[in-house]
Write an enzyme that holds these catalytic residues in place. Structure first.
Site, PDB file in Angstrom:
ATOM      1  N   GLU A 481      51.768  83.174  73.655  1.00 33.08           N
ATOM      2  CA  GLU A 481      51.719  81.776  73.182  1.00 33.08           C
ATOM      3  C   GLU A 481      53.123  81.246  72.913  1.00 33.08           C
ATOM      4  OE1 GLU A 481      49.964  79.350  73.190  1.00 33.08           O
ATOM      5  OE2 GLU A 481      50.892  78.021  71.733  1.00 33.08           O
ATOM      6  N   GLU A 488      57.097  75.306  78.099  1.00 34.36           N
ATOM      7  CA  GLU A 488      56.437  74.040  78.454  1.00 34.36           C
ATOM      8  C   GLU A 488      57.176  72.841  77.896  1.00 34.36           C
ATOM      9  OE1 GLU A 488      52.546  73.091  76.954  1.00 34.36           O
ATOM     10  OE2 GLU A 488      52.818  74.347  75.208  1.00 34.36           O
ATOM     11  N   HIS A 504      58.329  99.209  82.779  1.00 35.04           N
ATOM     12  CA  HIS A 504      57.672  99.538  84.059  1.00 35.04           C
ATOM     13  C   HIS A 504      58.038  98.541  85.154  1.00 35.04           C
ATOM     14  CE1 HIS A 504      55.374 102.751  82.240  1.00 35.04           C
ATOM     15  NE2 HIS A 504      55.121 101.942  81.226  1.00 35.04           N
ATOM     16  N   LYS A 599      48.045  66.181  78.202  1.00 38.59           N
ATOM     17  CA  LYS A 599      47.443  66.719  76.973  1.00 38.59           C
ATOM     18  C   LYS A 599      46.003  67.156  77.232  1.00 38.59           C
ATOM     19  CE  LYS A 599      47.248  67.772  72.650  1.00 38.59           C
ATOM     20  NZ  LYS A 599      48.002  68.958  72.159  1.00 38.59           N
TER      21      LYS A 599
HETATM   22  C1  AGP Z   1      49.273  74.026  75.191  1.00 37.47           C
HETATM   23  O1  AGP Z   1      50.491  73.746  74.512  1.00 37.47           O
HETATM   24  C2  AGP Z   1      49.102  73.195  76.409  1.00 37.47           C
HETATM   25  N1  AGP Z   1      49.142  71.816  76.106  1.00 37.47           N
HETATM   26  C3  AGP Z   1      47.924  73.614  77.257  1.00 37.47           C
HETATM   27  O2  AGP Z   1      48.117  74.963  77.634  1.00 37.47           O
HETATM   28  C4  AGP Z   1      46.522  73.531  76.605  1.00 37.47           C
HETATM   29  O3  AGP Z   1      46.399  74.497  75.588  1.00 37.47           O
HETATM   30  C5  AGP Z   1      45.480  73.833  77.688  1.00 37.47           C
HETATM   31  O4  AGP Z   1      45.575  72.821  78.677  1.00 37.47           O
HETATM   32  C6  AGP Z   1      44.043  73.894  77.144  1.00 37.47           C
HETATM   33  O5  AGP Z   1      43.719  72.642  76.601  1.00 37.47           O
HETATM   34  P1  AGP Z   1      42.412  72.550  75.638  1.00 37.47           P
HETATM   35  O6  AGP Z   1      42.685  73.412  74.444  1.00 37.47           O
HETATM   36  O7  AGP Z   1      42.303  71.100  75.303  1.00 37.47           O
HETATM   37  O8  AGP Z   1      41.229  73.065  76.439  1.00 37.47           O
END
Ligand code: AGP
Length: 604
Positions: A481, A488, A504, A599
């Site tokens: 994470e 990102e 590895h 988003k």
């Molecule tokens: C996370 O920082 C990102 N914006 C992206 O990975 C996000 O978590 C993913 O698209 C899943 O979105 P959701 O939780 O709305 O399903």
């Protein structure tokens, strides 16, 4: 993903559309446009590449009307350009359309029905509006009938608004797999992909369901199935406050949302625990979960990483085996399921198409489903058997922060509630109320030291274009994470890696001054991880160690307050957020709206 706003019956249509698009900016986009009609024969189409500010400056004061549609585009077919921006329009310039989604068979439709049509764009959306025009202008169908006929030919996802300039007293809308709401206002009505765009005009919304269409005028809504059967539906109330969606005194949404995490922990404690600290969960959900012989967590991105932590919590408290799947993989490669599976979906937006396609298949197979989401009225929440709220408040920044820690907290509540329901001793090992309180206090300590995190990011990540996060066990889950957070928004190529796996092969990438950040909060693996730290130090890496009190050693740069090990991600996760935030600021990049990202990812 794309944002959609439509309005009819208002005198301030242009302002409503532009403000609505600004509120949808957080969804991510690369171009924008609007179409306005004053219902007396004058209409205007304005489209620009880039930010809403560019569109605003292109909209002249004369562009006014009482009907309009607007769109922010996140490119799927065709690069960002004015021609590819929405609204897309028919060659006759009679029909205008904005669309969120993907038309999978647009090429076949083009070849079969529109071979002699000149296309102004490379978009799949233009095929829709050209088809509608063809059915009206060449087959004399009504606009509504042409829309129905077109959508019955379509394979794919859509949330769309259509305007017929010869009938400027109606907005025609349709929905399949992408969210769309009708806002019932006082002066008129609005249509939007997200109530955040229009919350100041109304809190009463009609949700469209898949394969539904509607004709929306200033004072009425005709809701139909795609086949034309009339539908009736009660509006839902969606309340959003200015405070929730404004940055207030913060420079960015992301910093505001990082800072909100202590309050979110306390809110989750209040919402889900009794005064005595016992979890309060729908007994029907617990009964259904207790029948399971295997839990399947399916999610994407940050929610997938939170699901990895959830696996540890559920297996510890409930002794039920847990599998965690990446939604876009799981959807096309279903494993051999256990006899009594139960599906759990984590999704901040509740709209992720990759996750939804698995939910739909799980329901088709008659399997029980739970969605844990931050958007109560979202598609996934509506379509699952059970749903639990994160209570994190709207998360506007594209990079998920408070939703991640809220997901872990709610997973802990549910896992303990189920363990208690199953009368398993592990569920009594520690008090969730105490731990969430300690987590909130620990988070406060972290977010109160912003200068320290800024200095650390600057001194440690500097201008490096590569970085590694290392960890074992739950620290590996958080490394994944933290790496996603950093890459990102700062675009630093970052890998989250199992500390023991590095040697590895990937250790070949470690060279002088490569930043390596290591989480050490699991006593059972701390020694091994510190051995891995020595391996990368020996090859010139510069190492930042983030350890919990129980695992600390003298020269660790960050020592975190001790929580129960299963909840240490509530603190290590925040460390990753803060390092990513300041590394990005120091690179002069847009923290809230990183390039290429959306988003709410409503396309597969
Ligand atoms: C996370 O920082 C990102 N914006 C992206 O990975 C996000 O978590 C993913 O698209 C899943 O979105 P959701 O939780 O709305 O399903």
């Amino acid at each position: 993903m794309c944002g959609i706003v439509g309005a009819i019956g208002y005198e301030t249509t242009t302002e409503i559309l532009l403000k609505g698009l600004e509120r949808l900016e957080y969804r991510g986009y690369d171009s924008a446009g609007l179409y306005i009609n004053d219902q007396t024969g004058h209409d205007y189409l304005v489209k620009t590449v880039g930010k809403i500010a560019t569109l605003k400056s292109a909209v002249k004061p004369t562009v006014q009307g009482s009907l309009g549609i607007a769109h922010t585009r996140w490119a799927t077919h065709g690069q960002p350009s004015e021609a590819n921006a929405h609204p897309q329009f028919s060659t006759s310039q009679r029909f205008y359309l904005v669309h969120n989604g993907v038309i999978n068979n647009f090429t076949a439709l083009k070849q079969q029905y529109l071979a002699d049509t000149h296309f102004a764009s490379q978009t799949d959306t233009e095929v829709l509006v050209q088809l509608i025009a063809k059915f009206v202008e060449q087959e004399q169908l009504t606009t509504l009938a042409a829309l129905q006929k077109t959508l019955q030919l379509v394979n794919g996802s859509y949330a769309l608004i259509l305007v017929d300039r010869d009938q400027p007293d109606q907005l025609y809308i349709a929905k399949n797999k992408s969210p769309l709401l009708i806002g019932l206002g006082e002066q008129g009505n609005v249509v939007t992909s997200d109530a955040l765009a229009t919350y100041d005009l109304t809190d009463q919304y009609l949700e469209l369901h898949d394969q539904e269409i509607a004709a929306v005028s200033a004072d009425q809504v005709q809701l139909l199935t795609l086949q034309g059967a009339s539908q009736t539906r009660q509006p839902i109330t969606i309340t959003v406050t200015d405070g929730e969606v404004s940055k207030g005194t913060y420079p960015t949404y992301m910093l505001k949302e990082i800072d909100e995490q202590p309050a979110v922990m306390r809110r989750i404690s209040q919402k889900y625990l009794t005064a005595a600290g016992e979890p309060q969960i729908d007994p029907n959900l617990l009964t259904a979960l207790a029948q399971a012989d295997r839990l399947y967590f399916v999610a994407a991105g940050t929610s997938y990483h939170a699901s990895l932590v959830g696996k540890r919590l559920f297996e510890k408290f409930t002794q039920i085996p847990v599998e965690v799947g990446v939604a876009s993989e799981f959807g096309y490669h279903w494993p051999i399921l256990a006899q009594h599976p139960f599906f759990i979906f984590l999704s901040q937006s509740g709209e992720t198409a990759d996750s939804r396609q698995v939910l739909i298949e799980a329901k088709r197979r008659g399997l029980p489903t739970l969605v844990i989401t931050n958007v109560t009225n979202s598609t996934l929440a509506r379509e699952s058997d059970f749903h639990l709220d994160l209570y994190a408040g709207p998360e506007i920044a594209v990079a998920s922060t408070k939703a991640y820690t809220a997901q872990i907290a709610v997973e802990a509540v549910l896992a303990k509630a189920l363990g208690t329901y199953l009368k398993l001793p592990a569920a009594e090992e520690w008090s969730l109320q105490t731990q969430l309180g300690l987590a909130a206090n620990g988070m406060e300590t972290l977010v109160d030291n912003k200068q320290g995190w800024s200095d650390l990011a600057n001194n440690f990540l500097g201008a490096s274009q590569d970085a590694f996060y290392l960890g074992r066990g739950i620290d590996y889950d958080v490394s994944l994470e933290a790496a996603l957070k950093l890459k990102e928004i700062s675009y630093v190529h970052t890998e989250g890696f199992a500390a023991g796996e590095l040697k590895h092969g990937t250790i070949a990438l470690i060279e002088e001054n490569v930043p390596v950040i290591t989480f050490i909060t699991e006593a059972s693996t701390a020694g091994h991880t510190r051995g891995n730290v020595q391996e990368v130090l020996a090859r010139g890496a510069q190492v930042l160690v983030i350890a919990s009190e129980d695992c600390q050693q003298a020269d660790d740069q960050i020592v975190l307050p001790q929580l129960t090990p299963e909840l240490m991600p509530l603190l290590t996760g925040v460390c990753g957020q803060l390092l990513a935030y300041y590394a990005t600021l120091q690179r002069g990049l847009n923290v809230d709206q990183p390039r290429n990202l959306a988003k709410s990812v409503t396309v597969e």
